[in-house]
Design a protein around this motif. Structure first.
Motif, short mmCIF file in Angstrom:
data_model
loop_
_atom_site.label_atom_id
_atom_site.label_comp_id
_atom_site.label_asym_id
_atom_site.label_seq_id
_atom_site.Cartn_x
_atom_site.Cartn_y
_atom_site.Cartn_z
N MET A 1 -8.38 6.38 26.27
CA MET A 1 -9.69 6.93 25.91
C MET A 1 -9.60 7.91 24.73
O MET A 1 -10.40 8.79 24.57
N ALA A 2 -8.56 7.75 23.92
CA ALA A 2 -8.45 8.63 22.75
C ALA A 2 -9.40 8.14 21.67
O ALA A 2 -9.88 7.02 21.71
N THR A 3 -9.65 8.97 20.68
CA THR A 3 -10.55 8.55 19.61
C THR A 3 -9.86 8.62 18.26
O THR A 3 -10.47 8.39 17.24
N LEU A 4 -8.60 8.98 18.26
CA LEU A 4 -7.89 9.14 16.99
C LEU A 4 -7.89 7.82 16.23
O LEU A 4 -7.55 6.78 16.77
N LYS A 5 -8.29 7.89 14.96
CA LYS A 5 -8.32 6.66 14.16
C LYS A 5 -7.04 6.54 13.33
O LYS A 5 -6.84 7.28 12.37
N VAL A 6 -6.18 5.63 13.74
CA VAL A 6 -4.95 5.38 13.00
C VAL A 6 -5.16 4.08 12.22
O VAL A 6 -5.54 3.07 12.80
N PRO A 7 -4.97 4.10 10.90
CA PRO A 7 -5.20 2.88 10.12
C PRO A 7 -4.29 1.74 10.57
O PRO A 7 -3.21 1.98 11.12
N GLU A 8 -4.74 0.50 10.33
CA GLU A 8 -3.95 -0.65 10.77
C GLU A 8 -2.62 -0.71 10.03
O GLU A 8 -1.59 -1.02 10.60
N SER A 9 -2.66 -0.47 8.74
CA SER A 9 -1.37 -0.45 8.01
C SER A 9 -1.12 0.99 7.57
O SER A 9 -1.86 1.55 6.76
N VAL A 10 -0.10 1.57 8.17
CA VAL A 10 0.24 2.96 7.89
C VAL A 10 1.40 3.00 6.91
O VAL A 10 2.36 2.24 7.07
N PRO A 11 1.33 3.84 5.88
CA PRO A 11 2.48 3.96 4.97
C PRO A 11 3.73 4.38 5.74
O PRO A 11 3.63 4.88 6.86
N SER A 12 4.88 4.20 5.13
CA SER A 12 6.11 4.61 5.82
C SER A 12 6.12 6.14 5.95
O SER A 12 5.51 6.83 5.13
N PRO A 13 6.82 6.67 6.97
CA PRO A 13 6.90 8.13 7.12
C PRO A 13 7.45 8.81 5.88
O PRO A 13 7.06 9.93 5.55
N GLY A 14 8.34 8.09 5.18
CA GLY A 14 8.90 8.64 3.94
C GLY A 14 7.81 8.82 2.89
O GLY A 14 7.75 9.86 2.21
N GLU A 15 6.93 7.82 2.77
CA GLU A 15 5.82 7.92 1.81
C GLU A 15 4.88 9.05 2.21
O GLU A 15 4.41 9.81 1.36
N ASP A 16 4.59 9.13 3.52
CA ASP A 16 3.72 10.21 3.99
C ASP A 16 4.31 11.58 3.66
O ASP A 16 3.60 12.48 3.21
N ALA A 17 5.61 11.73 3.89
CA ALA A 17 6.28 13.01 3.62
C ALA A 17 6.18 13.34 2.13
O ALA A 17 5.88 14.48 1.74
N GLU A 18 6.38 12.32 1.30
CA GLU A 18 6.32 12.51 -0.16
C GLU A 18 4.90 12.92 -0.60
O GLU A 18 4.72 13.82 -1.43
N GLN A 19 3.90 12.26 -0.03
CA GLN A 19 2.50 12.59 -0.36
C GLN A 19 2.15 14.02 0.08
O GLN A 19 1.45 14.74 -0.63
N LEU A 20 2.66 14.42 1.25
CA LEU A 20 2.40 15.78 1.72
C LEU A 20 3.05 16.80 0.78
O LEU A 20 2.46 17.83 0.45
N ARG A 21 4.26 16.46 0.33
CA ARG A 21 4.96 17.34 -0.61
C ARG A 21 4.11 17.52 -1.88
O ARG A 21 3.96 18.62 -2.40
N LYS A 22 3.55 16.40 -2.34
CA LYS A 22 2.69 16.44 -3.54
C LYS A 22 1.45 17.31 -3.30
O LYS A 22 0.99 18.00 -4.19
#
Length: 316
Positions: free
Chosen positions: A1-22
């Motif tokens: 019953m969660a509502t969190l929307k996680v996209p179907e295709s998620v970037p790799s954790p490495g890409e996410d980390a890099e984007q956060l750094r940016k």
């Protein structure tokens, strides 16, 4: 019953980390980028992003966020980014401190997490604070509050569906006797509330209702202003229908003269991946206003955007 929307295709954790750094670099922080990543990753994904961020940049992501963000937006992002057990340990520790003490938060964590969930909170508490949750709760509370809260946070309830109806009948009778005598801090009453599995407790409370003509919480309202009795009633609500407890908490947090951001932040961060859908339905039913509208009316800026994203609002 969660509502969190996680996209179907998620970037790799490495890409996410890099984007956060940016997002942290250059002039000013890119809050929109932070929200677009963290508000749409589940607990397992956020954990890996944190690991990779630390390995790649030699800094804890939480420290980086702490440096870049401020106020209510910072609090919701930091709480959300924490692993659920770490988050609960942090909230529980805060609830035992003198300036931020809050018996309700302790009760809420103890009663609305699974038995294993509460066990991992106690482990996380050990690891982070080098003490046990039980000893801090015992030290920072007193009287009836201590009598109720220490066994609640120490509990490891049976989670199956097996119910003993004979036991339900006898324990409903015990509860009724104690409440009739106004012995609200009686050991037997506390034992039943702090040790019985939720299915068993529900059976007992249904029996109570049928046999004695009132719901137990109605009978526990003999003194509506008694703080301990309020906590006992909230304990029963959390154990039997948490969405009703959280709906009321949100209603009070949003509809007061000033918003109670701490409560609003805590409920959204801790329930988004659990039962937010049920809480939203209950909120709409009780208030005739969707929760996202109520939040949007009462908050603003990046804080509002993050809250709406976490409760699964369409545009966020």
């Amino acid at each position: 019953m969660a509502t969190l929307k996680v996209p179907e295709s998620v970037p790799s954790p490495g890409e996410d980390a890099e984007q956060l750094r940016k997002a942290f670099q250059g002039w000013g922080t890119n809050e929109a980028l932070i929200i677009s990543i963290l508000a749409h990753r589940n607990a397992a994904q956020r954990k890996i992003i944190r690991q990779i961020y630390a390995e790649t940049y030699g800094e804890d992501l939480l420290k980086a966020l702490d440096k870049e963000l401020s106020n209510d937006f910072e609090r919701i992002v930091l709480l959300w980014t924490l692993d659920p057990a770490e988050r609960d340990a942090f909230l529980a520790n805060e609830a035992t401190k003198r300036l931020t003490s809050n018996n309700w938060v302790l009760m809420e964590i103890a009663c609305t997490r699974s038995s294993l969930g509460l066990f991992t909170v106690r482990q996380a508490y050990h690891a982070r604070f080098k003490k046990s949750l039980e000893e801090d709760v015992a030290y920072h509370t007193s009287g009836d509050f201590r009598k109720l809260l220490v066994p609640l946070v120490s509990s490891f309830r049976y989670e199956g569906d097996e119910v003993n109806m004979i036991l339900a009948k006898s324990e409903a009778k015990i509860l009724h006797e104690k409440i009739s005598e106004k012995a609200y801090n009686d050991e037997e009453l506390i034992r039943i509330l702090t040790t019985r599995g939720k299915a068993q407790l529900n059976a007992t409370l249904n029996r109570y209702n049928n046999e004695f003509g009132n719901s137990i919480n109605k009978d526990l309202k003999s003194d509506p202003n008694d703080e301990y009795l309020k906590l006992v009633r909230a304990t029963i609500k959390c154990l039997t229908c948490p969405e009703k407890y959280f709906e009321k908490l949100l209603r009070l947090a949003i509809n007061k003269l000033g918003t109670d951001e701490w409560a609003l932040t805590r409920v959204v961060a801790t329930r988004a991946e659990v039962d937010m859908q049920r809480i939203k339905e209950e909120y709409h039913r009780r208030n005739s206003v969707p929760l996202d509208q109520a939040i949007a009316k009462d908050t603003s800026g990046d804080y509002e955007k993050m809250l709406l994203a976490l409760i699964g609002h369409g545009d966020a």
